[in-house]
Write a protein that holds these residues in place. Structure first.
Motif, PDB file in Angstrom:
ATOM      1  N   MET A   1       0.658  -1.034   0.041  1.00 30.94           N
ATOM      2  CA  MET A   1      -0.079  -0.031  -0.037  1.00 30.94           C
ATOM      3  C   MET A   1       0.863   1.134   0.097  1.00 30.94           C
ATOM      4  O   MET A   1       1.958   1.291   0.521  1.00 30.94           O
ATOM      5  CB  MET A   1      -0.729   0.064   1.093  1.00 30.94           C
ATOM      6  N   CYS A   6      -4.973   3.534   0.025  1.00 28.41           N
ATOM      7  CA  CYS A   6      -4.609   2.216  -0.427  1.00 28.41           C
ATOM      8  C   CYS A   6      -5.806   1.553  -1.300  1.00 28.41           C
ATOM      9  O   CYS A   6      -6.926   1.759  -0.703  1.00 28.41           O
ATOM     10  CB  CYS A   6      -4.645   1.408   0.934  1.00 28.41           C
ATOM     11  N   CYS A  44      -3.604  -0.677   7.792  1.00 30.87           N
ATOM     12  CA  CYS A  44      -3.324   0.242   6.474  1.00 30.87           C
ATOM     13  C   CYS A  44      -2.465   1.407   7.145  1.00 30.87           C
ATOM     14  O   CYS A  44      -3.184   2.151   7.923  1.00 30.87           O
ATOM     15  CB  CYS A  44      -4.933   0.993   5.915  1.00 30.87           C
ATOM     16  N   TRP A  73      -7.967  -5.874   4.068  1.00 26.53           N
ATOM     17  CA  TRP A  73      -6.679  -5.786   4.456  1.00 26.53           C
ATOM     18  C   TRP A  73      -6.488  -6.581   5.561  1.00 26.53           C
ATOM     19  O   TRP A  73      -5.111  -6.661   5.709  1.00 26.53           O
ATOM     20  CB  TRP A  73      -6.149  -4.354   4.587  1.00 26.53           C
TER      21      TRP A  73
END
Length: 252
Positions: A1, A6, A44, A73
Motif C-alpha cells: 500500500m 490504499c 493500513c 486488508w
C-alpha cells in the motif's frame, strides 16, 4: 500500500444489511451540516491520519461522523478487530453509486454523493460546503430521542423516496496493534460502526417510528445514527437526505 491511499480493485458483491439494536443515550438532531463516512483499516499504514481527522470531527460535532472498518486488508498480517463484511459491502456499494472501479482506504464519503482521501480535511470540508450550498446537503428534517417508551424517530416531509437506516457505533475504542503495517501502535478509533439495519421506508410524507426499549437494551452504551438515505435499484447506497444521532451513553 502507498503512503497516500490504499486501493483495491473489486468484483461486485451482493449487498447485505447486518441487524442490530439501538442503545440508550442523548439525542441530538437537526444540527449537522453533513454526514461523513470514513472507510478505514487498522492494517493500513496510511489510515491513522484519517482516523485522527474523524476524532476531530466527532469532537467538533458539525458533521455526523462515522468510521467503517473494512476487512479486505486483514490478510496483511493483522485482522482489524473492528472490521466487518458489512462495512466492506457498504463501501463497494458506494463504489457502484459513485461509478468507481475500485475501493481504497482511507476513503471519506460525504452525504453519500462524493468522496476524497480521508486524511485531506480541507477537501472534506470543501465538499460538505459545496453540497450544502448547492442544495444537495441534508434537506429533510430527521429527529431522534429516547424516553420511557423507546427510541422515537421522526422524519419530515420532502421529495423522493428513501430508506431509514439505523447505524450502531461505539464511542471510542483503543486498540493495541501488534502486527501488520501499524505494528506497535496504540490507536483510539471513534464512532466505529458495529451494525446496521434498515428500519423503515420514506416516500416523501412525514412519518414517525418507535423502536422499543427492550430492543435497544442489548447494547448499552452504544450510539445510534439515523440516516435517511436514497437506495439505488441495484441496492447501492446513495444520497443521504437527512440525519440524526443518539450519542453513546457515557455513564455505561
Amino acid at each position: 500500500m502507498t503512503a497516500r491511499a490504499c486501493f483495491l480493485a473489486f468484483a461486485l458483491p451482493l449487498l447485505t444489511v447486518a441487524t442490530s439494536i439501538a442503545a440508550p443515550g442523548i439525542a441530538r438532531a437537526g444540527d449537522f451540516t453533513g454526514v461523513v463516512e470514513l472507510f478505514t483499516s487498522q492494517g493500513c499504514s496510511s489510515c491513522p491520519p484519517a482516523d485522527a481527522e474523524i476524532a476531530k470531527m466527532v469532537k467538533q460535532g458539525e458533521v455526523l461522523a462515522l468510521s467503517y472498518h473494512v476487512d479486505y486488508w486483514n490478510y496483511l498480517g493483522w485482522a482489524d478487530t473492528l472490521s466487518s463484511a458489512a462495512s466492506t459491502e457498504r463501501q463497494y456499494g458506494y463504489a457502484l453509486s459513485l461509478r468507481r472501479k475500485n475501493v481504497y482506504t482511507p476513503q471519506m464519503v460525504i452525504n453519500g454523493q462524493d468522496h476524497t482521501n480521508g486524511a485531506d480535511r480541507e477537501a472534506v470540508d470543501k465538499i460538505v460546503k459545496t453540497l450544502s450550498d448547492s442544495g444537495a446537503g441534508l434537506t429533510v428534517d430527521v429527529a431522534a430521542k429516547i424516553d420511557s417508551v423507546g427510541l422515537k424517530i421522526s422524519v419530515g416531509a420532502g421529495e423522493g423516496k428513501a430508506n431509514i437506516v439505523a447505524v450502531y457505533f461505539d464511542d471510542a475504542t483503543e486498540v493495541n496493534i501488534k502486527r501488520g503495517e501499524n505494528s506497535g501502535r496504540s490507536i483510539t478509533y471513534h464512532h466505529s460502526v458495529r451494525d446496521m439495519e434498515t428500519i423503515g421506508m420514506w416516500d416523501g410524507e412525514a412519518l414517525s417510528l418507535i423502536l422499543p426499549v427492550s430492543v435497544m437494551s442489548a447494547y448499552p452504551g452504544r450510539g445510534c445514527a439515523i440516516l435517511l438515505q436514497v437506495v439505488g435499484e441495484d441496492g447501492s447506497p446513495g444520497r443521504i437526505l437527512g440525519a440524526a444521532m443518539i450519542e453513546p451513553d457515557a455513564s455505561t
